[in-house]
Enzyme design. Structure first.
Site, PDB file in Angstrom:
ATOM      1  N   ASP A   1       0.718  -1.701  17.162  1.00 47.25           N
ATOM      2  CA  ASP A   1       1.111  -0.638  16.228  1.00 47.25           C
ATOM      3  C   ASP A   1       1.175   0.709  16.969  1.00 47.25           C
ATOM      4  OD1 ASP A   1       1.367   0.381  13.328  1.00 47.25           O
ATOM      5  OD2 ASP A   1      -0.313   1.538  14.120  1.00 47.25           O
TER       6      ASP A   1
ATOM      7  N   GLU B   1      -2.737  -3.160   9.241  1.00 43.45           N
ATOM      8  CA  GLU B   1      -1.479  -3.865   9.017  1.00 43.45           C
ATOM      9  C   GLU B   1      -1.774  -5.190   8.317  1.00 43.45           C
ATOM     10  OE1 GLU B   1       1.723  -2.488  10.221  1.00 43.45           O
ATOM     11  OE2 GLU B   1       0.221  -0.937  10.027  1.00 43.45           O
TER      12      GLU B   1
ATOM     13  N   ILE C   1       0.505  12.871   8.954  1.00 40.29           N
ATOM     14  CA  ILE C   1       0.590  14.038   9.854  1.00 40.29           C
ATOM     15  C   ILE C   1       2.051  14.409  10.085  1.00 40.29           C
ATOM     16  CG2 ILE C   1       0.037  14.942  12.146  1.00 40.29           C
ATOM     17  CD1 ILE C   1      -2.030  12.744  12.454  1.00 40.29           C
TER      18      ILE C   1
ATOM     19  N   THR D   1       0.829  -1.213   0.000  1.00 37.25           N
ATOM     20  CA  THR D   1       0.000   0.000   0.000  1.00 37.25           C
ATOM     21  C   THR D   1       0.861   1.261   0.000  1.00 37.25           C
ATOM     22  OG1 THR D   1      -1.651  -1.210   1.271  1.00 37.25           O
ATOM     23  CG2 THR D   1      -1.863   1.178   1.250  1.00 37.25           C
ATOM     24  N   VAL D   2       1.819   1.340   0.922  1.00 36.39           N
ATOM     25  CA  VAL D   2       2.599   2.576   1.048  1.00 36.39           C
ATOM     26  C   VAL D   2       3.612   2.701  -0.093  1.00 36.39           C
ATOM     27  CG1 VAL D   2       4.121   3.925   2.544  1.00 36.39           C
ATOM     28  CG2 VAL D   2       2.279   2.565   3.558  1.00 36.39           C
TER      29      VAL D   2
ATOM     30  N   VAL E   1       5.125   7.604  12.233  1.00 36.83           N
ATOM     31  CA  VAL E   1       4.098   7.952  13.233  1.00 36.83           C
ATOM     32  C   VAL E   1       3.069   8.868  12.582  1.00 36.83           C
ATOM     33  CG1 VAL E   1       3.626   9.061  15.460  1.00 36.83           C
ATOM     34  CG2 VAL E   1       5.793   7.857  15.109  1.00 36.83           C
TER      35      VAL E   1
ATOM     36  N   LYS F   1       7.365   1.582  11.327  1.00 38.45           N
ATOM     37  CA  LYS F   1       7.432   1.910  12.764  1.00 38.45           C
ATOM     38  C   LYS F   1       7.937   0.757  13.605  1.00 38.45           C
ATOM     39  CE  LYS F   1       3.289   0.847  11.207  1.00 38.45           C
ATOM     40  NZ  LYS F   1       2.464   1.221  10.105  1.00 38.45           N
TER      41      LYS F   1
ATOM     42  N   GLU G   1       9.658  10.285   9.187  1.00 40.18           N
ATOM     43  CA  GLU G   1       8.415  11.057   9.378  1.00 40.18           C
ATOM     44  C   GLU G   1       7.159  10.195   9.227  1.00 40.18           C
ATOM     45  OE1 GLU G   1       8.159  14.700  10.147  1.00 40.18           O
ATOM     46  OE2 GLU G   1       6.301  13.700  10.678  1.00 40.18           O
TER      47      GLU G   1
ATOM     48  N   LYS H   1       4.509   3.331  17.899  1.00 42.32           N
ATOM     49  CA  LYS H   1       4.533   4.780  17.670  1.00 42.32           C
ATOM     50  C   LYS H   1       4.789   5.534  18.976  1.00 42.32           C
ATOM     51  CE  LYS H   1       1.601   4.059  13.658  1.00 42.32           C
ATOM     52  NZ  LYS H   1       0.210   3.827  13.227  1.00 42.32           N
TER      53      LYS H   1
HETATM   54  N1  HSE Z   1      -2.203   0.054  10.420  1.00 36.12           N
HETATM   55  C1  HSE Z   1      -1.771   1.374  10.730  1.00 36.12           C
HETATM   56  C2  HSE Z   1      -2.975   2.167  11.215  1.00 36.12           C
HETATM   57  C3  HSE Z   1      -1.162   2.001   9.517  1.00 36.12           C
HETATM   58  O1  HSE Z   1      -4.101   1.687  11.089  1.00 36.12           O
HETATM   59  O2  HSE Z   1      -2.794   3.262  11.751  1.00 36.12           O
HETATM   60  C4  HSE Z   1      -0.448   3.281   9.778  1.00 36.12           C
HETATM   61  O3  HSE Z   1       0.624   3.104  10.631  1.00 36.12           O
END
Ligand code: HSE
Length: 405
Positions: free
Chosen positions: A196, A185, A131, A10-11, A127, A100, A124, A200
């Site tokens: 997760d 995730e 944002i 995805t990213v 987290v 992360k 960046e 962070k």
């Molecule tokens: N799975 C994470 C979330 C993705 O839902 O925030 C972003 O870190």
């Protein structure tokens, strides 16, 4: 300038898309050069993808390509991302990441390696998705002593809780939608169990207070025990349930850090953060409370942060950004259960007389369809250990922390 992307999920695919869709404006931000995605590392096949010619399954194709100066690591997980990142930094390439898990576990070593090799390791996107929070925390708020941080740091759980609160939707149905939207995730356990958000919290705490905090040091509870009944009681108290990461400064040698569901009253800035949005509230001694808000997950928002880091690296090829933190310590994160005082929401099988015999001051809550043998109430301020002591012998259904943010 040639860049590579490791991990075309995805990213990673979002990073390629943002670089390409902004090819007309990026050059003016990096002294006229263009950014060219030269390689994409992924073990999967993507037949028919327009970037087919760029794919490789061999990491060495990126490591040994002298023209590739910046690599985006969007693979996720600690291994092999750690090994790859370390090799790239040692080879004099800057790395930017949305990973992360890796930063929370190995950030100290990777930032040190970047420093030693005169390159950048920028985080960046690790987290808060899109944002801006890492730079504001390390640069714009640098004059402050940070007193505390509270954040809605996971988009998937915030989406699920919003659907439960606003639409009475079941947990499973809301999770399925979050997965379809690409927020979750690969294994959504990391989202719903709070891991997760915990990662962070580690990154924010390490940055804010200068010592590495590891996930194993942060007590973490997810949202799987939250029911529509709890949502309803807390609604009657004028609040909502959020999954919060909380960090509190205690002394230069100790902090408290924990992740858990928390009651946030409707007047709070955090209460209005809905759906996949995240917010990080930072309390500084000079600035007061500042709140950073925006999309916390998803393809293009997260890619926006990754590509910003790529642009920063491209601008500073000959300059190492001063950024990072030092070693942690085993006793650095204290047991919050014996140190931090707060009110609690309690739901139990009991009657008011029994509750009144133990608690001096409580606020009772109600819900539609409340069974006659069930009570729900908000306690006065105490530590979690004191609460556990008072509730000995009670048939407790749920306990949720109440915040003062
Ligand atoms: N799975 C994470 C979330 C993705 O839902 O925030 C972003 O870190």
């Amino acid at each position: 300038m040639k860049v590579a992307v490791m991990g075309y999920g995805t990213v990673g695919s979002g990073v390629v898309e943002v670089i390409e869709s902004h090819s007309d404006t990026i050059p003016q931000k990096i002294g006229g050069e263009t950014l060219e995605v030269a390689r994409i590392l992924d073990l999967r096949d993507f037949p028919g993808d327009p970037h087919e010619a760029l794919f490789t399954k061999d990491f060495n194709d990126i490591l040994n390509d002298k023209e590739i100066k910046i690599v985006a690591e969007t693979m996720g997980g600690v291994n092999p991302a750690f090994d790859f990142t370390m090799k790239l930094l040692k080879a004099g390439k800057s790395v930017v990441t949305s990973n992360k898990e890796l930063v929370a576990q190995k950030g100290l070593e990777l930032l040190k390696a970047a420093e030693e090799n005169g390159v950048n390791y920028l985080i960046e996107a690790s987290v808060g998705g899109g944002i801006p929070i890492i730079r504001p925390l390390t640069q714009c708020l640098a004059a402050n002593n940070i007193e505390g941080i509270a954040g809605i740091l996971n988009g998937t759980t915030n989406f699920i809780l919003t659907m439960m609160i606003e639409q009475g939707m079941s947990f499973d149905e809301a999770l399925k939608i979050a997965q379809e939207k690409g927020y979750a995730e690969k294994d959504p356990t990391a989202d719903v169990e709070g891991h997760d958000a915990c990662r962070k919290v580690c990154i924010l705490a390490s940055l804010a207070f200068g010592k590495h905090v590891y996930p194993s040091q942060v007590e973490t509870e997810g949202i799987t025990n939250i029911s529509l009944e709890d949502v309803s009681y807390i609604n009657s108290a004028g609040g909502v349930i959020k999954l919060l990461g909380q960090i509190k400064y205690i002394s230069k040698d100790s902090i408290a850090a924990f992740v858990s569901p928390a009651v946030v009253y409707n007047g709070s800035q955090l209460a209005s953060v809905k759906d996949v949005f995240n917010a990080v509230l930072v309390r500084g001694d000079a600035v007061g409370d500042v709140c950073f808000y925006g999309p916390g997950a998803g393809k293009l928002p997260t890619a926006s942060a990754v590509v910003a880091d790529i642009i920063d690296c491209a601008k500073h090829t000959d300059r190492k950004k001063i950024f990072g933190w030092g070693a942690g310590a085993e006793d650095y994160v204290v047991d919050y259960k014996s140190t931090i005082k707060m009110p609690f929401y309690v739901r139990a099988k009991a009657d008011c007389a029994r509750v009144n015999s133990v608690f001096s001051e409580v606020k009772y809550l109600s819900r539609k369809g409340q069974p006659s043998d069930e009570v729900a109430f908000i306690t006065d301020v105490m530590t979690e250990n004191e609460l556990t002591e008072k509730l000995k012998g009670f048939e407790v259904i749920n306990i949720i922390k109440v915040t003062n943010y």
